[in-house]
Write a protein that holds these residues in place. Structure first.
Motif, PDB file in Angstrom:
ATOM      1  N   UNK A  57     -78.801   0.536  12.663  1.00 57.96           N
ATOM      2  CA  UNK A  57     -79.158   1.364  11.510  1.00 57.96           C
ATOM      3  C   UNK A  57     -78.166   2.527  11.380  1.00 57.96           C
ATOM      4  N   UNK A  58     -76.900   2.222  11.155  1.00 57.43           N
ATOM      5  CA  UNK A  58     -75.886   3.283  11.147  1.00 57.43           C
ATOM      6  C   UNK A  58     -76.108   4.347  10.081  1.00 57.43           C
ATOM      7  N   UNK A  59     -76.630   3.966   8.925  1.00 58.78           N
ATOM      8  CA  UNK A  59     -76.865   4.961   7.863  1.00 58.78           C
ATOM      9  C   UNK A  59     -77.915   5.971   8.290  1.00 58.78           C
ATOM     10  N   UNK A  60     -78.936   5.505   8.998  1.00 60.83           N
ATOM     11  CA  UNK A  60     -79.979   6.416   9.462  1.00 60.83           C
ATOM     12  C   UNK A  60     -79.423   7.409  10.473  1.00 60.83           C
ATOM     13  N   UNK A  61     -78.579   6.925  11.382  1.00 60.15           N
ATOM     14  CA  UNK A  61     -77.978   7.823  12.364  1.00 60.15           C
ATOM     15  C   UNK A  61     -77.020   8.799  11.684  1.00 60.15           C
ATOM     16  N   UNK A  62     -76.260   8.313  10.719  1.00 58.40           N
ATOM     17  CA  UNK A  62     -75.391   9.211   9.947  1.00 58.40           C
ATOM     18  C   UNK A  62     -76.205  10.310   9.297  1.00 58.40           C
ATOM     19  N   UNK A  63     -77.328   9.950   8.694  1.00 53.29           N
ATOM     20  CA  UNK A  63     -78.127  10.956   7.999  1.00 53.29           C
ATOM     21  C   UNK A  63     -78.691  11.996   8.954  1.00 53.29           C
ATOM     22  N   UNK A  64     -79.105  11.562  10.143  1.00 54.73           N
ATOM     23  CA  UNK A  64     -79.564  12.528  11.145  1.00 54.73           C
ATOM     24  C   UNK A  64     -78.439  13.494  11.493  1.00 54.73           C
ATOM     25  N   UNK A  65     -77.255  12.938  11.699  1.00 52.72           N
ATOM     26  CA  UNK A  65     -76.111  13.789  12.051  1.00 52.72           C
ATOM     27  C   UNK A  65     -75.784  14.796  10.955  1.00 52.72           C
ATOM     28  N   UNK A  66     -75.784  14.341   9.729  1.00 55.81           N
ATOM     29  CA  UNK A  66     -75.425  15.233   8.628  1.00 55.81           C
ATOM     30  C   UNK A  66     -76.486  16.283   8.367  1.00 55.81           C
TER      31      UNK A  66
END
Length: 231
Positions: free
Chosen positions: A220-229
């Motif tokens: 779920x790379x988009x979910x992890x990206x969103x957490x990071x951002x």
């Protein structure tokens, strides 16, 4: 900002494990890097008896963190939390830690203190060579059950034998005590059970949960990206 990814145990080609999330971050203008870990044999010296251990992993990550001075988020996965506890300590550019299914050791603790007295069933420990690794036949069901078949196959080609000494070596600092931190609990993780992650997460400043297995940055790379951002 930039992101420094610190991968977990018993794998090589660290940047590949993060590539799906890293590409999404790059699209948003956020660069990232994944340091090579010596104890996994990523810097040329094989792991094992007399080989590189935790101190070499810490030095490798710390060198990357000190190389640039822009605001940095360190993302540590699993064993990567042991490294990051010491590597990120006292570095002014590090503004946040994101710990994914990870360990948050106190000063003087080691990886072995977070488990029971026997090796996990998915690990193969060879005392003669001083290495340990993931049993290939258990890789997918334990760590990658929610990833697509292509990712599963590529991951299987990137397993590594690692110096078993890293499990008993103590950390000399605890960066999570000094730096804001977020723990990402992987609720479908079969390698590090969610109830243990929630125990570890009590040391973090904030906690988020994702319905994912051990490697959400692949599944779920988009979910992890969103957490990071959002940090």
């Amino acid at each position: 900002m930039r992101v420094v990814f610190v991968h977990g145990a018993c794998v090589r080609d660290g940047s590949w494990w993060w590539h799906r999330t890293a590409e999404l971050l790059q699209e948003r203008g956020v660069p990232s890097v994944a340091p090579a870990l010596p104890s996994c044999g990523e810097t040329g010296l094989p792991g094992g008896v007399g080989g590189p251990g935790l101190s070499e992993d810490v030095a490798a990550v710390r060198q990357v963190l000190q190389a640039r001075d822009e605001p940095t988020v360190v993302v540590a996965h699993s064993y990567g939390g042991i490294i990051t506890a010491e590597a990120a300590a006292g570095i002014g550019s590090v503004r946040h830690l994101l710990l994914i299914s990870s360990y948050l050791p106190e000063v003087g603790q080691s990886l072995s203190e977070f488990g029971d007295t026997s090796p996990a069933p998915f690990l193969d420990v060879d005392p003669d060579t001083g290495t340990f690794g993931v049993r290939p036949e258990l890789l997918v069901d334990t760590f990658l059950q929610d990833c697509d078949p292509g990712v599963q196959a590529q991951a299987a080609d990137r397993l590594a034998r690692q110096s078993v000494q890293v499990t008993g070596q103590q950390v000399g600092a605890a960066a999570w005590q000094q730096v804001p931190s977020t723990y990402l609990v992987c609720a479908q993780d079969r390698g590090t059970p969610p109830h243990l992650q929630r125990e570890f997460a009590r040391r973090a400043g904030s906690v988020v949960e994702l319905d994912a297995g051990h490697h959400p940055f692949l599944s779920q790379p988009a979910a992890v990206r969103d957490v990071l951002l959002s940090l």
